[in-house]
Design a protein around this motif. Structure first.
Motif, PDB file in Angstrom:
ATOM      1  N   UNK A 213      11.734   6.536  -1.725  1.00 40.43           N
ATOM      2  CA  UNK A 213      10.736   6.116  -0.753  1.00 40.43           C
ATOM      3  C   UNK A 213       9.462   6.923  -0.928  1.00 40.43           C
ATOM      4  N   UNK A 214       8.522   6.696  -0.043  1.00 40.82           N
ATOM      5  CA  UNK A 214       7.298   7.477  -0.056  1.00 40.82           C
ATOM      6  C   UNK A 214       6.305   7.086  -1.125  1.00 40.82           C
ATOM      7  N   UNK A 215       6.553   5.982  -1.817  1.00 37.92           N
ATOM      8  CA  UNK A 215       5.601   5.469  -2.806  1.00 37.92           C
ATOM      9  C   UNK A 215       4.926   4.248  -2.207  1.00 37.92           C
ATOM     10  N   UNK A 216       3.608   4.261  -2.181  1.00 40.39           N
ATOM     11  CA  UNK A 216       2.854   3.149  -1.615  1.00 40.39           C
ATOM     12  C   UNK A 216       2.533   2.142  -2.714  1.00 40.39           C
ATOM     13  N   UNK A 217       2.966   0.904  -2.533  1.00 39.41           N
ATOM     14  CA  UNK A 217       2.700  -0.170  -3.497  1.00 39.41           C
ATOM     15  C   UNK A 217       1.798  -1.197  -2.811  1.00 39.41           C
ATOM     16  N   UNK A 218       0.658  -1.475  -3.425  1.00 40.79           N
ATOM     17  CA  UNK A 218      -0.336  -2.345  -2.796  1.00 40.79           C
ATOM     18  C   UNK A 218      -0.612  -3.583  -3.646  1.00 40.79           C
ATOM     19  N   UNK A 219      -0.748  -4.716  -2.972  1.00 41.80           N
ATOM     20  CA  UNK A 219      -1.060  -5.969  -3.646  1.00 41.80           C
ATOM     21  C   UNK A 219      -2.569  -6.134  -3.686  1.00 41.80           C
ATOM     22  N   UNK A 220      -3.117  -6.227  -4.884  1.00 41.54           N
ATOM     23  CA  UNK A 220      -4.559  -6.356  -5.044  1.00 41.54           C
ATOM     24  C   UNK A 220      -5.056  -5.484  -6.177  1.00 41.54           C
ATOM     25  N   UNK A 221      -6.376  -5.387  -6.269  1.00 39.35           N
ATOM     26  CA  UNK A 221      -7.001  -4.622  -7.335  1.00 39.35           C
ATOM     27  C   UNK A 221      -7.342  -3.209  -6.908  1.00 39.35           C
ATOM     28  N   UNK A 222      -8.232  -2.604  -7.660  1.00 42.28           N
ATOM     29  CA  UNK A 222      -8.558  -1.198  -7.435  1.00 42.28           C
ATOM     30  C   UNK A 222      -9.243  -0.977  -6.085  1.00 42.28           C
ATOM     31  N   UNK A 223      -9.751  -2.060  -5.487  1.00 39.80           N
ATOM     32  CA  UNK A 223     -10.356  -1.925  -4.164  1.00 39.80           C
ATOM     33  C   UNK A 223      -9.343  -1.468  -3.121  1.00 39.80           C
ATOM     34  N   UNK A 224      -8.058  -1.666  -3.387  1.00 38.96           N
ATOM     35  CA  UNK A 224      -7.019  -1.271  -2.424  1.00 38.96           C
ATOM     36  C   UNK A 224      -6.838   0.243  -2.350  1.00 38.96           C
ATOM     37  N   UNK A 225      -7.428   0.983  -3.300  1.00 36.49           N
ATOM     38  CA  UNK A 225      -7.271   2.440  -3.308  1.00 36.49           C
ATOM     39  C   UNK A 225      -8.618   3.153  -3.266  1.00 36.49           C
ATOM     40  N   UNK A 226      -9.693   2.429  -2.987  1.00 36.30           N
ATOM     41  CA  UNK A 226     -11.035   3.015  -3.076  1.00 36.30           C
ATOM     42  C   UNK A 226     -11.246   4.165  -2.105  1.00 36.30           C
ATOM     43  N   UNK A 227     -10.518   4.199  -1.002  1.00 40.71           N
ATOM     44  CA  UNK A 227     -10.703   5.264  -0.019  1.00 40.71           C
ATOM     45  C   UNK A 227      -9.681   6.387  -0.152  1.00 40.71           C
ATOM     46  N   UNK A 228      -8.867   6.355  -1.193  1.00 47.93           N
ATOM     47  CA  UNK A 228      -7.862   7.394  -1.408  1.00 47.93           C
ATOM     48  C   UNK A 228      -8.518   8.694  -1.893  1.00 47.93           C
ATOM     49  N   UNK A 229      -7.982   9.844  -1.497  1.00 46.13           N
ATOM     50  CA  UNK A 229      -8.438  11.109  -2.097  1.00 46.13           C
ATOM     51  C   UNK A 229      -8.131  11.106  -3.593  1.00 46.13           C
ATOM     52  N   UNK A 230      -8.812  11.923  -4.378  1.00 47.20           N
ATOM     53  CA  UNK A 230      -8.569  11.944  -5.829  1.00 47.20           C
ATOM     54  C   UNK A 230      -7.119  12.292  -6.170  1.00 47.20           C
ATOM     55  N   UNK A 231      -6.684  11.804  -7.311  1.00 45.86           N
ATOM     56  CA  UNK A 231      -5.317  12.018  -7.796  1.00 45.86           C
ATOM     57  C   UNK A 231      -5.328  13.014  -8.956  1.00 45.86           C
ATOM     58  N   UNK A 232      -4.247  13.760  -9.079  1.00 44.66           N
ATOM     59  CA  UNK A 232      -4.108  14.681 -10.210  1.00 44.66           C
ATOM     60  C   UNK A 232      -3.916  13.930 -11.522  1.00 44.66           C
ATOM     61  N   UNK A 233      -3.245  12.786 -11.442  1.00 44.24           N
ATOM     62  CA  UNK A 233      -2.960  11.991 -12.634  1.00 44.24           C
ATOM     63  C   UNK A 233      -3.209  10.524 -12.321  1.00 44.24           C
ATOM     64  N   UNK A 234      -3.984   9.876 -13.184  1.00 50.15           N
ATOM     65  CA  UNK A 234      -4.249   8.438 -13.056  1.00 50.15           C
ATOM     66  C   UNK A 234      -3.691   7.748 -14.289  1.00 50.15           C
ATOM     67  N   UNK A 235      -2.787   6.792 -14.074  1.00 46.23           N
ATOM     68  CA  UNK A 235      -2.153   6.034 -15.152  1.00 46.23           C
ATOM     69  C   UNK A 235      -2.606   4.588 -15.053  1.00 46.23           C
ATOM     70  N   UNK A 236      -2.963   4.002 -16.188  1.00 53.27           N
ATOM     71  CA  UNK A 236      -3.311   2.576 -16.208  1.00 53.27           C
ATOM     72  C   UNK A 236      -2.768   1.955 -17.489  1.00 53.27           C
ATOM     73  N   UNK A 237      -1.779   1.113 -17.336  1.00 54.79           N
ATOM     74  CA  UNK A 237      -1.186   0.391 -18.463  1.00 54.79           C
ATOM     75  C   UNK A 237      -1.474  -1.085 -18.253  1.00 54.79           C
ATOM     76  N   UNK A 238      -2.641  -1.522 -18.750  1.00 56.23           N
ATOM     77  CA  UNK A 238      -3.082  -2.891 -18.451  1.00 56.23           C
ATOM     78  C   UNK A 238      -3.465  -3.579 -19.766  1.00 56.23           C
TER      79      UNK A 238
END
Length: 279
Positions: free
Chosen positions: A191-216
């Motif tokens: 648990x504790x993992x947030x999964x969001x439907x949509x694009x990068x706009x769904x995380x625009x207000x998040x604080x910065x992350x230590x690691x950003x992964x993108x496999x697209x």
């Protein structure tokens, strides 16, 4: 005379490997229920009872838009193709992880990631997923934060949790991905993992992350890169995959424009993953 039971229609497509991966996601929306990835082609399976002339028009438009070719179609007698397809999905061991579908048991001594793929991307059978899993152990610190862009099945978010990451957010534009990823979280009792439907706009207000992964894929990565870097904490790491080897120079240049230093490029087959540090 009794009507014969509906069979299965099998369509064969050719095109660049990254385009075929994109095609799988789009075909799922048309009702295709299983796929067989061959070195030179992709085969898609759809129940004959679902097939209509309207779907044929949509398929023709889709194949043209994605940049692939429909090279063959045939009918097979009634058979449980989903069961056949599932039976062909074998576990994958990579980077200390054992990625397996629910119908295979975990392996002792390896970190289990139980993934039911359904129509989402991320079973570790593709090179790009394996590339990231192979290096994740050296990138995730206990208590760190991770953003998983294009989360698909949630396999990379799950792997980060298994390695001790604390705040984890994944998002995907594919409508079935959120449901599939959440099911896989529950299946792995995480648990504790947030999964969001949509694009990068769904995380625009998040604080910065230590690691950003993108496999697209390359085109989406290039478009999204400024936002991905913005969401990475200073000194953090950005890991990109879904990139073909000929596109490495272009990706390096794009990272440099965002003041990121390329630390490592790893290769499997025709695919690469790039690890970069944000200034």
């Amino acid at each position: 005379m009794a009507e014969s039971a509906p069979g299965t229609l099998i369509f064969s497509f050719t095109g660049p490997a990254d385009r075929r991966d994109w095609l799988v996601a789009e075909l799922g929306e048309l009702g295709f229920g299983a796929f067989d990835h061959q070195p030179d082609r992709l085969e898609g399976f759809i129940d004959e009872s679902l097939w209509t002339s309207d779907l044929r028009v949509k398929l023709k438009e889709l194949v043209s838009r994605v940049g692939c070719r429909l090279v063959d179609e045939r009918r097979a007698a009634p058979e449980n193709w989903n069961a056949t397809w599932e039976a062909g999905i074998e576990p994958v061991e990579v980077g200390g992880f054992y990625v397996h579908p629910p119908w295979h048991s975990p392996r002792a001594g390896a970190v289990s990631l139980c993934i039911e793929p359904k129509m989402s991307f991320g079973t570790a059978h593709h090179e790009t997923t394996r590339l990231i899993l192979s290096i994740l152990d050296g990138l995730v610190e206990p208590g760190s934060s991770v953003l998983d862009a294009g989360t698909g099945t949630g396999v990379l978010a799950l792997a980060a949790r298994k390695l001790g990451a604390d705040r984890i957010v994944g998002f995907d534009i594919d409508p079935w991905s959120q449901e599939n990823a959440l099911e896989n979280l529950a299946r792995n009792q995480e648990g504790g993992i947030s999964i969001r439907a949509g694009g990068i706009e769904t995380v625009k207000d998040e604080p910065p992350f230590d690691l950003v992964i993108a496999n697209i894929n390359r085109a989406v990565l290039l478009e999204m890169l400024p936002d991905l870097v913005r969401l990475c904490a200073p000194g953090g790491r950005v890991v990109l995959s879904g990139i073909l080897r000929p596109d490495e120079a272009q990706m390096r240049e794009a990272l440099a424009r965002e003041e990121c230093t390329c630390l490592e490029v790893i290769v499997e087959g025709e695919w690469i993953a790039v690890v970069a540090a944000r200034a």
